[in-house]
Structures are given as structure tokens and as C-alpha cells.
Design a protein around this motif. Structure first.
Motif, PDB file in Angstrom:
ATOM      1  N   GLN A   1       0.830  -1.202   0.000  1.00 37.37           N
ATOM      2  CA  GLN A   1       0.000   0.000   0.000  1.00 37.37           C
ATOM      3  C   GLN A   1       0.867   1.255   0.000  1.00 37.37           C
ATOM      4  OE1 GLN A   1      -3.395   0.028  -0.496  1.00 37.37           O
ATOM      5  NE2 GLN A   1      -2.904   2.170  -0.876  1.00 37.37           N
ATOM      6  N   TYR A   2       1.969   1.224   0.731  1.00 40.56           N
ATOM      7  CA  TYR A   2       2.894   2.360   0.726  1.00 40.56           C
ATOM      8  C   TYR A   2       3.378   2.621  -0.706  1.00 40.56           C
ATOM      9  CZ  TYR A   2       6.849   5.398   1.660  1.00 40.56           C
ATOM     10  OH  TYR A   2       7.718   6.463   1.645  1.00 40.56           O
TER      11      TYR A   2
ATOM     12  N   ASP B   1       0.651   4.233  -2.709  1.00 44.78           N
ATOM     13  CA  ASP B   1       0.477   5.629  -2.290  1.00 44.78           C
ATOM     14  C   ASP B   1       1.552   6.521  -2.898  1.00 44.78           C
ATOM     15  OD1 ASP B   1      -1.738   4.855  -0.834  1.00 44.78           O
ATOM     16  OD2 ASP B   1      -0.700   4.857   1.105  1.00 44.78           O
TER      17      ASP B   1
ATOM     18  N   LYS C   1       0.677   7.152  -6.524  1.00 45.42           N
ATOM     19  CA  LYS C   1      -0.378   8.171  -6.619  1.00 45.42           C
ATOM     20  C   LYS C   1       0.195   9.559  -6.379  1.00 45.42           C
ATOM     21  CE  LYS C   1      -4.059   5.062  -5.239  1.00 45.42           C
ATOM     22  NZ  LYS C   1      -4.936   4.634  -4.163  1.00 45.42           N
ATOM     23  N   GLU C   2       1.057   9.667  -5.398  1.00 44.04           N
ATOM     24  CA  GLU C   2       1.697  10.941  -5.093  1.00 44.04           C
ATOM     25  C   GLU C   2       2.486  11.441  -6.306  1.00 44.04           C
ATOM     26  OE1 GLU C   2       5.381  12.081  -2.297  1.00 44.04           O
ATOM     27  OE2 GLU C   2       3.737  11.068  -1.251  1.00 44.04           O
TER      28      GLU C   2
ATOM     29  N   GLY D   1      -4.237  11.893   3.860  1.00 42.19           N
ATOM     30  CA  GLY D   1      -2.971  11.520   4.494  1.00 42.19           C
ATOM     31  C   GLY D   1      -3.058  11.726   5.995  1.00 42.19           C
TER      32      GLY D   1
END
Length: 183
Positions: A94-95, A98, A101-102, A157
Motif C-alpha cells: 500500500q505504501y 500511495d 499516486k503521489e 494523508g
């Protein structure tokens, strides 16, 4: 500790994906992996079982994913197993997602309201978030919590904006208690 582990390994995976120019393909395969891991309790039990040798766990991963998963990603999963970090695999993956996406300018927002929002209200929230956050796109997750009474809570976040009536009433109650104690 778990957050540090997921960040360390997730960042390493992200850097590998950039280095190999495979960010999008890794992201797609990781989404599929997440579905597989979430749908197979047996696989999770096997991988987390303390009495099963690492070599057996590595062989299972190889048998299941070899030829179906990018070799670097399979190697990364093997590293996680070897280092006894399989229990954190969901957070690590998941990190990574993320971070992707960032990189693409996609913000992830969790909006909780007291009542279900109409479509035009959702569009207004998205427009305001795009305007105030600097993201190019928003991935929205909506939930209803009647305990809020009114207003909304938005989490992106680590940032939280809480304009719920429940919170305002709680703050008012605390202030009134301070006044009563001071008298």
C-alpha cells in the motif's frame, strides 16, 4: 515500528520500480497481488506460520507466482519472506501504491458526513480539494456517520479537517467546563 518497516521496504520497492522504469506495471501487479492476498486467508496463514520454514514459504511463492509476476517483484516478495516481514506485506504494498499516486498528483481523500451526499455536493468537495491541495486529481472515499450530527470530516494523508457539529459541541463543552472550574 510497523510504519517504519512499510516505509523502508515500500520506498525500496518504489525506487526499484523507478530504476527499472516499471512503475505502472509494478502498480498494476501489486493491485492484483493485494486482491490475491486479501482473498486467500490460507496463503496468509501459511506465510505467517512460525513453524513453516522460510525455504518452504519461498517455494510456495515461487510455485504460485513465477511466470505470472515480474521477476523483480517476485524477488522483492522473496526478500520480504527471508527477512520475516510477510506480516507487513499489505502495508508495504500500500505504501508503494500511495507513492505512485503521489508521483502522479493523485490525492486520496476520506470524507465522512452525517448524511449521504448528493452528486453535486461531491463534485463541489472535489473541486474545492483540487483548488486547495495542489493535487491534479482526487481519489474520493465517502462514508456516512450519523454521529457527526452535521458537517463533515475530511482526511487526506495525515491531515484532518473536522468541521462536524459533534466536534464543535465537544469543544464547546470543554470550554464551558473550563469556565465552571475557573469560577
Amino acid at each position: 515500528m510497523a510504519k517504519l518497516i512499510s516505509k523502508t521496504y515500500g520506498e525500496a520497492l518504489y525506487e526499484l520500480a523507478i530504476e527499472e522504469n516499471k512503475v505502472d506495471s509494478f502498480a498494476e501487479e501489486i493491485r492484483i497481488l493485494q486482491e490475491i492476498f486479501a482473498g486467500s486467508r490460507e496463503l496468509g496463514s501459511l506465510m505467517n506460520h512460525p513453524k513453516i520454514a522460510k525455504e518452504e514459504k519461498l517455494q510456495v511463492m515461487k510455485n504460485v507466482f513465477e511466470g505470472r509476476l515480474d521477476s523483480e517483484l517476485l524477488g522483492f516478495l522473496s526478500l520480504i519472506i527471508t527477512k520475516d516481514r510477510y506480516g507487513e506485506v499489505d502495508h508495504i504494498l500500500q505504501y508503494f501504491l500511495d507513492r505512485v499516486k503521489e508521483r502522479k498528483g493523485i490525492g486520496v481523500a476520506f470524507v465522512t458526513t452525517a448524511e449521504k451526499l448528493r452528486e453535486e455536493q461531491k463534485q463541489q468537495i472535489v473541486a474545492k480539494l483540487l483548488e486547495t491541495t495542489g493535487y491534479q486529481q482526487m481519489e474520493m472515499h465517502y462514508a456516512v456517520d450519523q454521529g457527526l450530527i452535521g458537517g463533515m470530516v475530511i482526511r487526506i494523508g495525515d491531515r484532518v479537517v473536522d468541521s462536524s457539529i459533534r466536534t464543535k459541541l465537544s469543544e464547546l463543552q470543554k470550554n464551558l467546563m473550563k469556565i465552571q472550574l475557573a469560577e
